[in-house]
Design a protein around this motif. Sequence first.
Motif, PDB file in Angstrom:
ATOM      1  N   ASP A  96       0.843  -1.195   0.000  1.00 45.46           N
ATOM      2  CA  ASP A  96       0.000   0.000   0.000  1.00 45.46           C
ATOM      3  C   ASP A  96       0.876   1.242   0.000  1.00 45.46           C
ATOM      4  OD1 ASP A  96      -2.063  -1.721   0.191  1.00 45.46           O
ATOM      5  OD2 ASP A  96      -2.793  -1.043   2.149  1.00 45.46           O
ATOM      6  N   ASP A  98       0.067   4.004   1.509  1.00 44.69           N
ATOM      7  CA  ASP A  98      -0.180   4.831   2.696  1.00 44.69           C
ATOM      8  C   ASP A  98       0.770   4.515   3.859  1.00 44.69           C
ATOM      9  OD1 ASP A  98      -1.125   2.418   3.466  1.00 44.69           O
ATOM     10  OD2 ASP A  98      -3.195   3.043   3.781  1.00 44.69           O
ATOM     11  N   GLN A 100       1.102   1.863   5.470  1.00 45.28           N
ATOM     12  CA  GLN A 100       0.620   0.877   6.448  1.00 45.28           C
ATOM     13  C   GLN A 100       1.347  -0.454   6.261  1.00 45.28           C
ATOM     14  OE1 GLN A 100      -3.819   1.304   6.064  1.00 45.28           O
ATOM     15  NE2 GLN A 100      -3.655   1.370   8.281  1.00 45.28           N
TER      16      GLN A 100
HETATM   17 MG    MG Z   1      -4.409   1.683   4.335  1.00 47.08          MG
END
Ligand code: MG
Length: 309
Positions: A96, A98, A100
Amino acid sequence: MKLLSVVVPCYNEEENVALFYEELTKNDTFFREKDVELELLYIDDGSADKTVEEVKKLREKDERVHLVSFSRNFGKEAAMFAGLEKSKGDYVVVMDVDLQDPPSLLPEMFSYLEQGYDSVATRRVTRKGEPPIRSFFARMFYRLMKKISKTEMMDGARDYRLMTRQMVNAILSMREYNRFTKGIFGWVGFQTKWLEYENVERARGETKWSFWKLLMYSFEGIVAFSTAPLQIAAFMGVFFCIVAFLMILFIIVRKLIFGDPVSGWPSLVCIILMTSGVQFFCTGILGQYLAKAYMEVKKRPIYLVKEEC
Ligand code: MG
Ligand code: UDP
């Protein structure tokens, strides 16, 4: 020299694109020492913000960055598939944007591939920072899947996974339209090492998954990797036949012993409502499988590319 492809699905992630690049390239010295080259594939899943521009800006600086931009939003599953298909690496990792899926785990993951594993997968052991109701349903889903599907699915498993080319090719050979990658990873098999880590919260922006979207996604998973609901429907049919048979016997005996007083209208209504409810429920289950089969036979492309560089 070996090539490692990093596949990153992005949907409205303008704030995270550069941030991710910075974190990922912190591993550059490690991979240079290992004689591994990097290829970074940003898959823009029809973003409406400046995600594409951000990726192009990075590409001007660094040729290892590539962009595949979809004609509209096809969903993360399609983005991952496109990434795997476009990747050229001897190893491929899906993550991902982001943050994460911490890029700092990559060296450790890579060391397991060197030890002979075909894939290194990650799972969160905590769900810190997630709404409790979401965690509850997620756990229920995995518990249910364990019972009704032969395919192994780990609770808390992420899509963050490093794989060899052999495994990637196996995944690419599964060209189904309704994709549920968590199941597909398990289905193809191969030797997998699981790494655990504490949940990390999203760097910037908001999650793209509403509760409703996740719920629908879980149905996708069930229909794609289990036929148990169809069996349950069949069992319910048999069960109601047996109940009906016993009731007929009961009524005949009662008639012979007590005569035939006209009564029982309320119970009749209840029985009719209940059985027709069960019938609708079972037809609905059938419909779900039929709908998925319908989408599969159309053989529509999983994604459409608008721009690529
Ligand atoms: Mg995420
Ligand atoms: N994503 C995508 N298409 C979508 C939804 C999400 O490519 O339709 C990407 C998103 O940009 C992110 C990853 O999938 O890189 C995971 O999404 P998100 O962080 O919103 O999900 P969560 O981590 O909350 O499960």
